[in-house]
Design an enzyme around this catalytic site. Structure first.
Site, PDB file in Angstrom:
ATOM      1  N   ARG A 288      -3.002  -2.330  -5.074  1.00  0.00           N
ATOM      2  CA  ARG A 288      -1.789  -2.063  -5.647  1.00  0.00           C
ATOM      3  C   ARG A 288      -1.272  -0.539  -5.194  1.00  0.00           C
ATOM      4  O   ARG A 288      -2.102   0.479  -5.554  1.00  0.00           O
ATOM      5  CB  ARG A 288      -2.027  -1.933  -7.150  1.00  0.00           C
ATOM      6  CG  ARG A 288      -2.002  -3.206  -8.096  1.00  0.00           C
ATOM      7  CD  ARG A 288      -2.418  -2.831  -9.451  1.00  0.00           C
ATOM      8  NE  ARG A 288      -2.149  -3.989 -10.335  1.00  0.00           N
ATOM      9  CZ  ARG A 288      -3.272  -4.772 -10.783  1.00  0.00           C
ATOM     10  NH1 ARG A 288      -4.365  -4.238 -10.660  1.00  0.00           N
ATOM     11  NH2 ARG A 288      -3.045  -5.968 -11.493  1.00  0.00           N
TER      12      ARG A 288
ATOM     13  N   HIS B  39      -1.764  10.933 -13.468  1.00  0.00           N
ATOM     14  CA  HIS B  39      -2.722  11.602 -12.404  1.00  0.00           C
ATOM     15  C   HIS B  39      -4.007  11.792 -13.021  1.00  0.00           C
ATOM     16  O   HIS B  39      -5.051  11.914 -12.124  1.00  0.00           O
ATOM     17  CB  HIS B  39      -1.957  13.214 -12.067  1.00  0.00           C
ATOM     18  CG  HIS B  39      -0.561  12.974 -11.189  1.00  0.00           C
ATOM     19  ND1 HIS B  39       0.103  13.890 -11.462  1.00  0.00           N
ATOM     20  CD2 HIS B  39      -0.052  12.139 -10.502  1.00  0.00           C
ATOM     21  CE1 HIS B  39       1.243  13.779 -10.475  1.00  0.00           C
ATOM     22  NE2 HIS B  39       1.041  12.444  -9.954  1.00  0.00           N
TER      23      HIS B  39
ATOM     24  N   ASN C 115      -0.620 -11.945 -14.864  1.00  0.00           N
ATOM     25  CA  ASN C 115      -0.125 -11.067 -15.756  1.00  0.00           C
ATOM     26  C   ASN C 115       1.386 -11.119 -16.189  1.00  0.00           C
ATOM     27  O   ASN C 115       1.723 -11.071 -17.275  1.00  0.00           O
ATOM     28  CB  ASN C 115      -0.589  -9.743 -15.471  1.00  0.00           C
ATOM     29  CG  ASN C 115      -2.020  -9.570 -15.091  1.00  0.00           C
ATOM     30  OD1 ASN C 115      -2.515 -10.578 -15.119  1.00  0.00           O
ATOM     31  ND2 ASN C 115      -2.145  -8.408 -14.506  1.00  0.00           N
TER      32      ASN C 115
ATOM     33  N   CYS D 186      -4.517 -13.285  -8.465  1.00  0.00           N
ATOM     34  CA  CYS D 186      -4.828 -11.895  -8.485  1.00  0.00           C
ATOM     35  C   CYS D 186      -4.610 -11.491  -9.871  1.00  0.00           C
ATOM     36  O   CYS D 186      -4.967 -10.267 -10.153  1.00  0.00           O
ATOM     37  CB  CYS D 186      -4.430 -11.023  -7.557  1.00  0.00           C
ATOM     38  SG  CYS D 186      -2.460 -10.995  -7.329  1.00  0.00           S
TER      39      CYS D 186
END
Ligand code: PEP
Ligand code: MG
Length: 577
Positions: free
Chosen positions: A301, A193, A460, A508
């Site tokens: 995302r 966070h 990735n 991407c």
């Protein structure tokens, strides 16, 4: 001295260390005399009220333009402070067991943490950290009130680099209001966070710097690079700082030159058009998408947004965020990837998946969504509703087999039907795409292309799974090789399969933003790249100087080669042509 952590929020700044000291963290257990009991309850209530007041004060400090994004963290903490469990349980412990308020809170915290830990829902389980943050704040107030403190601390942190073990969302907002120059924490990851907030609030930040408190001293002058994750202890190394600054200046100049390319089309010398889009994680990144004049968002995302929501993001709440993104993009398409939680994107260390034997091969991404249909359906519904406001593409992560594809398409159709029955608007033409991230999917790309509107190669993961290299394991990082012949074969095969099926294929993963690989990818036939906004103009410059036909010929040779060293040399030579 140079120390490295994880850079989570861009920006370079020099300043003096301010070590954030916490109150005494050892909680004493004391048995009360009967006559002390009611005044102890009173003491607890005052500390709770003080915590509410502090949080409200912090909430008022949040800048207007990021109110909704940031205040949801603080509102969740405020709600907890009013929760009967948090107020009544410690009061009962004081009254019935005659323990002091600090200990009563400690006991309550342990009980609540146990409840959260036993929850089925992984997202709810993550809330235990919030409970800990809130209760520790009240405990701190009890200690501070005893020593005459309390209230939101009035500090001026201008030019200061805050060093702390960890920062709560409220702490982060507070230090921003106090003009902090940057912060460094011992714990945390790029998906915490705190890291997300640092980016939203534009505070340069480095997290996960173990022993930060021991290595960095109060009052020390340091330079923080929030992108690279580097801390330079500057006092005895001014030459290094100068060198760093010079490097920055050159970079800035280069970026300014590239900005001249923004309104030029992306087209090779032999007139092949290429589409350049951006990858984003937060709505705050949209201005950068416009600034570099990208043609849309090729990867949003959603897990970052989802992880921030204390209650696990309702369909309505998700809809509002997606709609705001669509509107902010002003007609440019938004590709929303459905949740890709699991493996490296597991931010709750207590989630069972994280201790699964092979989390990256476990229940992640589309597998997890299909096992948790209510969460998946809520997200699909929100995405579909947002499509009524502008062009939206939905993208499914980590597809591996036809059955996952068919199940996902059926759920999307169900959702469409439900909206139709309810008379809720959505775009029936919304494009549905899939990520090619698993070798099996790349090999069967033709099948996926037939049933989908577009494919996007997630290099990735494709590299991780093709080469059996954990993408987050430093020990095998040297084996993570985008130029491995098997990886190049799968990329080329996927692009060709898309072309044969008449469906666009984009990329991407990080390979798309590597300028040393741009010419190779154009030569392999790639015509859509999606990347961090910061790389886009450099990639455009390379494409605009290239001839796709020449590159295609040179790439045939590369594809035919099986010697890694030779491939490396050829790609390097290609990048220089
Ligand atoms: C990828 O795997 O290449 C990708 C873009 O997805 P992520 O990095 O979010 O897993
Ligand atoms: Mg991926």
């Amino acid at each position: 001295m140079i120390i490295n952590g994880i850079g989570v929020s861009r920006g370079i700044t020099q300043g003096w260390i301010h070590v954030l000291k916490r109150g005494d963290t050892t909680i004493a257990k004391r048995t009360l005399e009967p006559e002390e009991i009611e005044s102890e309850v009173e003491r607890l209530n005052e500390a709770l009220e003080e915590a509410r007041k502090q949080l409200r004060e912090v909430r008022d400090m949040v800048p207007e333009n990021m109110r909704q994004e940031v205040t949801s963290f603080l509102d969740a903490h405020l709600l907890m402070l009013d929760d009967a469990m948090l107020v009544d349980t410690p009061t009962e412990i004081i009254r019935n067991q005659h323990y002091n308020a600090e200990w009563a809170l400690q006991d309550t915290m342990e009980q609540l943490v146990a409840v959260f830990e036993s929850m089925e829902d992984a997202y709810l389980r993550t809330r235990k950290n919030d409970v800990q943050h809130v209760i520790r704040k009240v405990q701190e107030n009890l200690t501070l009130t005893d020593s005459g403190g309390g209230g939101v601390q009035e500090r001026d942190l201008t030019g200061r680099i805050v060093v702390a073990d960890d920062l709560t969302p409220a702490d982060t907002v507070l230090i921003q209001h106090q003009n902090v120059a940057a912060f460094v924490t011992q714990f945390g990851s790029s998906m915490s966070h705190t890291a997300i907030l640092a980016r939203s609030l534009q505070i340069p930040a480095v997290v996960g710097l173990h022993d930060a408190g021991m290595l960095l001293e109060d009052g020390e002058l340091v330079l923080v690079d929030g992108h690279g994750g580097t801390i330079l202890c500057a006092e005895d190394a001014n030459w290094l700082v100068d060198q760093y600054r010079e490097h920055q200046r050159v970079e800035q100049e280069r970026e300014e030159k590239l900005m001249a390319l923004r309104d030029k089309p992306t087209i090779t010398r032999d007139k092949e058009s290429v589409t350049l889009k951006c990858n984003i994680d937060l709505i705050e990144e949209i201005p950068r998408v416009h600034e570099v004049q990208a043609e849309g968002v090729g990867l949003y995302r959603t897990e970052f947004f989802y992880l921030d929501r204390p209650e696990g993001a309702s369909a309505d709440e998700q809809y509002e965020v997606y709609r705001d993104l669509v509107l902010a993009l002003d007609g440019k398409p938004l590709t929303i990837r459905t949740l890709d939680l699991g493996a490296d994107k597991e931010f709750d260390p207590d989630y069972e998946g994280a201790i699964a034997p092979n989390p990256a091969l476990g229940l992640r991404a589309i597998r997890r969504s299909l096992q948790n249909k209510p969460v998946f359906l809520a997200q699909l519904r929100a995405i579909l509703r947002a499509s009524a406001h502008g062009p939206v593409h939905v993208m499914l992560p980590m597809l591996t087999n036809n059955s996952e594809l068919m199940q996902s398409l059926a759920l999307i159709r169900d959702c469409m039907k439900e909206l139709e029955d309810e008379g809720v608007p959505y775009d029936p033409e919304l494009k549905i795409g899939g990520m090619i991230e698993v070798p099996a999917a790349a090999i069967s790309a033709g099948v996926f292309a037939r049933h989908l509107d577009f494919l996007s190669i997630g290099t990735n993961d494709l590299i991780q799974y093709t080469l059996a290299i954990d993408r987050v394991d430093d020990q095998v990082h040297y084996l993570f090789d985008p130029l491995h012949p098997a990886v190049l074969f799968l990329i080329h095969h996927t692009i060709r399969a898309g072309r044969e099926a008449g469906k666009p294929v984009g990329m991407c993963g990080e390979m798309a933003s590597n300028p040393r690989l741009t010419r190779l990818l154009v030569g392999l036939g790639l015509r859509e790249f999606s990347m961090h906004p910061g790389s886009l103009l450099e990639i455009k410059q390379i494409i605009n100087h290239a001839s796709s036909k020449e590159l295609q010929k040179q790439c045939q040779e590369i594809l035919a080669c099986t010697q890694p060293e030779r491939i490396r040399d050829m790609v390097e030579a290609l990048a220089k042509t």
